[in-house]
Design a protein around this motif. Structure first.
Motif, PDB file in Angstrom:
ATOM      1  N   VAL A 155      -3.419  -8.919  -9.552  1.00  0.00           N
ATOM      2  CA  VAL A 155      -3.417  -8.065  -8.360  1.00  0.00           C
ATOM      3  C   VAL A 155      -4.804  -8.146  -7.741  1.00  0.00           C
ATOM      4  O   VAL A 155      -5.807  -7.836  -8.400  1.00  0.00           O
ATOM      5  CB  VAL A 155      -3.043  -6.605  -8.705  1.00  0.00           C
ATOM      6  CG1 VAL A 155      -3.147  -5.722  -7.474  1.00  0.00           C
ATOM      7  CG2 VAL A 155      -1.625  -6.541  -9.274  1.00  0.00           C
ATOM      8  N   GLU A 156      -4.862  -8.561  -6.483  1.00  0.00           N
ATOM      9  CA  GLU A 156      -6.139  -8.853  -5.830  1.00  0.00           C
ATOM     10  C   GLU A 156      -6.526  -7.762  -4.823  1.00  0.00           C
ATOM     11  O   GLU A 156      -5.671  -7.133  -4.203  1.00  0.00           O
ATOM     12  CB  GLU A 156      -6.044 -10.190  -5.091  1.00  0.00           C
ATOM     13  CG  GLU A 156      -5.581 -11.365  -5.944  1.00  0.00           C
ATOM     14  CD  GLU A 156      -6.665 -11.906  -6.856  1.00  0.00           C
ATOM     15  OE1 GLU A 156      -7.814 -11.422  -6.755  1.00  0.00           O
ATOM     16  OE2 GLU A 156      -6.379 -12.809  -7.660  1.00  0.00           O
ATOM     17  N   GLU A 157      -7.861  -7.569  -4.698  1.00  0.00           N
ATOM     18  CA  GLU A 157      -8.425  -6.650  -3.697  1.00  0.00           C
ATOM     19  C   GLU A 157      -7.790  -5.261  -3.782  1.00  0.00           C
ATOM     20  O   GLU A 157      -7.355  -4.688  -2.785  1.00  0.00           O
ATOM     21  CB  GLU A 157      -8.254  -7.232  -2.291  1.00  0.00           C
ATOM     22  CG  GLU A 157      -9.049  -8.495  -2.027  1.00  0.00           C
ATOM     23  CD  GLU A 157     -10.562  -8.267  -2.104  1.00  0.00           C
ATOM     24  OE1 GLU A 157     -11.028  -7.246  -1.554  1.00  0.00           O
ATOM     25  OE2 GLU A 157     -11.251  -9.090  -2.733  1.00  0.00           O
ATOM     26  N   ILE A 158      -7.785  -4.707  -4.998  1.00  0.00           N
ATOM     27  CA  ILE A 158      -7.180  -3.393  -5.185  1.00  0.00           C
ATOM     28  C   ILE A 158      -8.211  -2.301  -4.934  1.00  0.00           C
ATOM     29  O   ILE A 158      -9.358  -2.370  -5.387  1.00  0.00           O
ATOM     30  CB  ILE A 158      -6.561  -3.262  -6.598  1.00  0.00           C
ATOM     31  CG1 ILE A 158      -5.909  -1.882  -6.759  1.00  0.00           C
ATOM     32  CG2 ILE A 158      -7.555  -3.535  -7.698  1.00  0.00           C
ATOM     33  CD1 ILE A 158      -5.065  -1.747  -7.997  1.00  0.00           C
ATOM     34  N   ASN A 159      -7.787  -1.285  -4.180  1.00  0.00           N
ATOM     35  CA  ASN A 159      -8.615  -0.112  -3.899  1.00  0.00           C
ATOM     36  C   ASN A 159      -7.774   1.136  -4.160  1.00  0.00           C
ATOM     37  O   ASN A 159      -6.667   1.259  -3.638  1.00  0.00           O
ATOM     38  CB  ASN A 159      -9.085  -0.108  -2.440  1.00  0.00           C
ATOM     39  CG  ASN A 159     -10.069  -1.221  -2.148  1.00  0.00           C
ATOM     40  OD1 ASN A 159     -11.271  -1.069  -2.325  1.00  0.00           O
ATOM     41  ND2 ASN A 159      -9.555  -2.360  -1.687  1.00  0.00           N
ATOM     42  N   ILE A 160      -8.291   2.034  -4.988  1.00  0.00           N
ATOM     43  CA  ILE A 160      -7.573   3.281  -5.231  1.00  0.00           C
ATOM     44  C   ILE A 160      -8.533   4.459  -5.079  1.00  0.00           C
ATOM     45  O   ILE A 160      -9.724   4.373  -5.393  1.00  0.00           O
ATOM     46  CB  ILE A 160      -6.910   3.316  -6.620  1.00  0.00           C
ATOM     47  CG1 ILE A 160      -7.945   3.429  -7.744  1.00  0.00           C
ATOM     48  CG2 ILE A 160      -6.033   2.092  -6.831  1.00  0.00           C
ATOM     49  CD1 ILE A 160      -7.331   3.706  -9.113  1.00  0.00           C
ATOM     50  N   ASN A 203       0.824  -1.204   0.000  1.00  0.00           N
ATOM     51  CA  ASN A 203       0.000   0.000   0.000  1.00  0.00           C
ATOM     52  C   ASN A 203       0.861   1.260   0.000  1.00  0.00           C
ATOM     53  O   ASN A 203       1.872   1.337   0.704  1.00  0.00           O
ATOM     54  CB  ASN A 203      -0.920   0.007   1.221  1.00  0.00           C
ATOM     55  CG  ASN A 203      -1.836  -1.203   1.257  1.00  0.00           C
ATOM     56  OD1 ASN A 203      -1.977  -1.929   0.279  1.00  0.00           O
ATOM     57  ND2 ASN A 203      -2.469  -1.428   2.393  1.00  0.00           N
ATOM     58  N   LEU A 257       2.283  -4.140  -8.735  1.00  0.00           N
ATOM     59  CA  LEU A 257       1.741  -3.155  -9.661  1.00  0.00           C
ATOM     60  C   LEU A 257       2.854  -2.355 -10.331  1.00  0.00           C
ATOM     61  O   LEU A 257       3.772  -1.872  -9.675  1.00  0.00           O
ATOM     62  CB  LEU A 257       0.810  -2.172  -8.931  1.00  0.00           C
ATOM     63  CG  LEU A 257      -0.649  -2.566  -8.753  1.00  0.00           C
ATOM     64  CD1 LEU A 257      -1.363  -1.500  -7.924  1.00  0.00           C
ATOM     65  CD2 LEU A 257      -1.361  -2.756 -10.089  1.00  0.00           C
ATOM     66  N   PHE A 272      -3.678  -2.789  -2.010  1.00  0.00           N
ATOM     67  CA  PHE A 272      -4.043  -4.096  -2.566  1.00  0.00           C
ATOM     68  C   PHE A 272      -3.504  -5.184  -1.655  1.00  0.00           C
ATOM     69  O   PHE A 272      -2.567  -4.969  -0.880  1.00  0.00           O
ATOM     70  CB  PHE A 272      -3.538  -4.271  -4.004  1.00  0.00           C
ATOM     71  CG  PHE A 272      -2.069  -3.966  -4.204  1.00  0.00           C
ATOM     72  CD1 PHE A 272      -1.127  -4.970  -4.239  1.00  0.00           C
ATOM     73  CD2 PHE A 272      -1.636  -2.651  -4.373  1.00  0.00           C
ATOM     74  CE1 PHE A 272       0.212  -4.706  -4.436  1.00  0.00           C
ATOM     75  CE2 PHE A 272      -0.293  -2.361  -4.574  1.00  0.00           C
ATOM     76  CZ  PHE A 272       0.638  -3.389  -4.598  1.00  0.00           C
ATOM     77  N   ARG A 283      -9.945  -6.358  -9.073  1.00  0.00           N
ATOM     78  CA  ARG A 283      -8.971  -7.397  -9.430  1.00  0.00           C
ATOM     79  C   ARG A 283      -8.418  -7.053 -10.798  1.00  0.00           C
ATOM     80  O   ARG A 283      -9.169  -6.857 -11.753  1.00  0.00           O
ATOM     81  CB  ARG A 283      -9.639  -8.768  -9.458  1.00  0.00           C
ATOM     82  CG  ARG A 283      -8.704  -9.931  -9.817  1.00  0.00           C
ATOM     83  CD  ARG A 283      -9.418 -11.259  -9.589  1.00  0.00           C
ATOM     84  NE  ARG A 283      -8.579 -12.398  -9.906  1.00  0.00           N
ATOM     85  CZ  ARG A 283      -8.639 -13.084 -11.048  1.00  0.00           C
ATOM     86  NH1 ARG A 283      -9.527 -12.748 -11.983  1.00  0.00           N
ATOM     87  NH2 ARG A 283      -7.828 -14.107 -11.259  1.00  0.00           N
ATOM     88  N   PRO A 326      -0.971  -4.741 -13.716  1.00  0.00           N
ATOM     89  CA  PRO A 326      -0.441  -5.888 -12.977  1.00  0.00           C
ATOM     90  C   PRO A 326       0.766  -6.457 -13.706  1.00  0.00           C
ATOM     91  O   PRO A 326       0.826  -6.451 -14.938  1.00  0.00           O
ATOM     92  CB  PRO A 326      -1.613  -6.872 -13.001  1.00  0.00           C
ATOM     93  CG  PRO A 326      -2.348  -6.534 -14.263  1.00  0.00           C
ATOM     94  CD  PRO A 326      -2.205  -5.049 -14.441  1.00  0.00           C
ATOM     95  N   ILE A 346      -3.273   3.971  -2.995  1.00  0.00           N
ATOM     96  CA  ILE A 346      -3.329   2.719  -3.742  1.00  0.00           C
ATOM     97  C   ILE A 346      -3.089   1.590  -2.745  1.00  0.00           C
ATOM     98  O   ILE A 346      -2.051   1.559  -2.071  1.00  0.00           O
ATOM     99  CB  ILE A 346      -2.264   2.672  -4.858  1.00  0.00           C
ATOM    100  CG1 ILE A 346      -2.468   3.833  -5.839  1.00  0.00           C
ATOM    101  CG2 ILE A 346      -2.327   1.332  -5.599  1.00  0.00           C
ATOM    102  CD1 ILE A 346      -1.367   3.957  -6.874  1.00  0.00           C
TER     103      ILE A 346
END
Length: 211
Positions: free
Chosen positions: A161-166, A141, A204, A199, A177, A156, A197
């Protein structure tokens, strides 16, 4: 310690690199073989020139006759850029900027991007810079403060890349994802002063682009 690596790629704007290097305080300069040809154009004195010396010109070699050289055989398992990165790591670099890493040879360009993983393994900030792009990798992060309007792509690399939040971008992502066959992280735009960012898994590739 800040390190700049000159590699034997494409350099379009002399002025860009002159201005960029001036912003870095007393960098340690490594030239990877033919990267010394461009350093010479900037009248920069490297701390070391290393590689198999198959692309440095005779004129450049003569110009840098008093500089330390470290020669390697042409038949080897590392590119000259990888040798330069390994040297920077051994020197105790805290941040490394690679110049000339992109060009018309796509194999070399991709190889140099993949080499950015070397920095992640040892906790060094590493990036590739040219006139239009800043490229680096993140594996955890991060919070950034890119200027509003900055174009940022997230891709990716090496797997999903899993559970990505931006957040802080025109196109936020919530519990997303990213896979290599669906690169929907291209050309996002910064809209807030702070960007986050996060994940859970993966790696990334971050590309900051200027059209």
């Amino acid at each position: 310690m800040n390190v700049i690596i000159f590699t034997n790629g494409d350099y379009t704007s002399l002025e860009f690199y002159e201005a960029y290097i001036k912003r870095i305080n007393q960098p340690y300069i490594i030239c990877a073989d033919g990267g010394a040809n461009f350093a010479k154009k900037l009248n920069i004195m490297p701390d070391i020139i290393l590689g198999d010396m198959d692309s440095i010109s005779r004129e450049t070699t003569a110009f840098y006759r008093n500089v330390k050289y470290k020669r390697y055989p042409v038949r080897k398992d590392e590119t000259d850029t990888e040798l330069a990165i390994n040297h920077a790591i051994k020197m105790g670099a805290s941040e490394v900027t690679i110049l000339g890493a992109l060009g018309s040879r796509l194999d070399h360009s991709l190889g140099n991007i993949f080499l950015l993983t070397c920095f992640l393994d040892v906790g060094i900030k590493g990036k590739i810079v040219n006139e239009k792009n800043i490229i680096f990798l993140i594996k955890e992060n991060e919070t950034f403060e890119f200027p509003i309007g900055t174009v940022v792509s997230l891709l990716p690399i090496g797997g999903d890349v899993e559970e990505i939040n931006i957040s802080g971008f025109e196109y936020p992502i919530v519990n997303g994802r990213m896979t290599m066959n669906k690169p929907y992280g291209i050309s996002n735009v910064v809209i807030h002063q702070e960007q986050k960012i996060a994940f859970e898994k993966g790696l990334l590739l971050v590309i900051i682009s200027e059209d």
